[in-house]
Design a protein around this motif. Structure first.
Motif, short mmCIF file in Angstrom:
data_model
loop_
_atom_site.label_atom_id
_atom_site.label_comp_id
_atom_site.label_asym_id
_atom_site.label_seq_id
_atom_site.Cartn_x
_atom_site.Cartn_y
_atom_site.Cartn_z
N ALA A 139 19.21 57.88 46.56
CA ALA A 139 18.90 58.86 47.46
C ALA A 139 19.87 60.17 47.61
O ALA A 139 19.60 61.37 47.33
N TRP A 140 21.26 59.61 47.77
CA TRP A 140 22.07 60.78 47.94
C TRP A 140 22.45 61.45 46.59
O TRP A 140 22.49 62.75 46.66
N LEU A 141 22.29 60.95 45.53
CA LEU A 141 22.49 61.54 44.14
C LEU A 141 21.41 62.41 43.86
O LEU A 141 21.69 63.51 43.32
N SER A 142 20.25 62.07 44.35
CA SER A 142 18.94 62.97 44.00
C SER A 142 19.20 64.26 44.90
O SER A 142 18.45 65.20 44.48
N GLU A 143 19.80 64.19 46.05
CA GLU A 143 19.94 65.18 46.84
C GLU A 143 20.99 66.13 46.46
O GLU A 143 21.04 67.39 46.70
N ASN A 144 22.17 65.47 45.81
CA ASN A 144 23.54 66.25 45.63
C ASN A 144 23.81 66.38 44.11
O ASN A 144 24.86 66.91 43.94
N GLN A 145 23.36 65.37 43.23
CA GLN A 145 23.35 65.80 41.61
C GLN A 145 23.09 66.97 41.18
O GLN A 145 21.88 67.19 41.38
N ALA A 146 23.81 67.98 40.77
CA ALA A 146 23.23 69.08 40.15
C ALA A 146 23.65 69.33 38.84
O ALA A 146 24.46 68.94 38.51
#
Length: 159
Positions: free
Chosen positions: A152-159
């Motif tokens: 979940a964190w990666l999906s919001e913060n991985q660019a």
């Protein structure tokens, strides 16, 4: 990340300061092994139990993490031999790294616990971008749901 090289279950020395891209490092106290008794009072130590379910949850979500270009590593202070046994038994597709001399945990001043005369890393998870820690999950509970938080964190913060 500190300049710390740790032996992996695939017999490679991994320098954590040389990791590039997105990586997840989940630190855990120890996995149980057949024929090896866990320290007395283990289940009463907050955050100690649950290492195997956590490792398996990363195994079960490994394809999704790899598809998104994320490397996965597990770290404990267990020997490489103990980690190889767990990796084979649990069919882990990612390497476990051995911090038996506490070089990694000491360099980052990670929280430790002592049980049965052993110094063990408390459960926490780091998300790295190149060699920079972008997120730390601590404490991690329940252990088997940590991978869901990480994704979940990666999906919001991985660019």
């Amino acid at each position: 990340m500190p300049n710390a090289s740790l032996w992996s279950t695939d017999d490679q020395e991994i320098n954590l300061s040389c990791l590039f891209g997105w990586n997840v490092i989940f630190c855990y106290p120890m996995t149980g092994s057949p024929g090896f008794s866990i320290p007395e009072g283990w289940v009463q130590i907050p955050g100690a139990a649950g290492c195997t379910p956590q490792a398996c949850s990363y195994r079960d979500n490994y394809t999704e993490l790899k598809r998104n270009g994320v490397g996965v590593y597990g770290i404990s202070t267990q020997t490489s031999e103990a980690q190889k046994e767990a990796s084979n038994r649990l069919r882990l597709p990612y390497p476990l790294l051995s911090d038996t001399d506490n070089s990694f945990s000491s360099a980052l001043k990670l929280p430790l616990l002592e049980a049965g005369g052993l110094k063990l890393i408390k459960r926490l998870t780091l998300i790295l971008k190149d060699d920079v820690i972008k997120k730390c999950f601590y404490p991690v509970f329940p252990p088997d749901k940590n991978v869901v938080e990480v994704i979940a964190w990666l999906s919001e913060n991985q660019a």
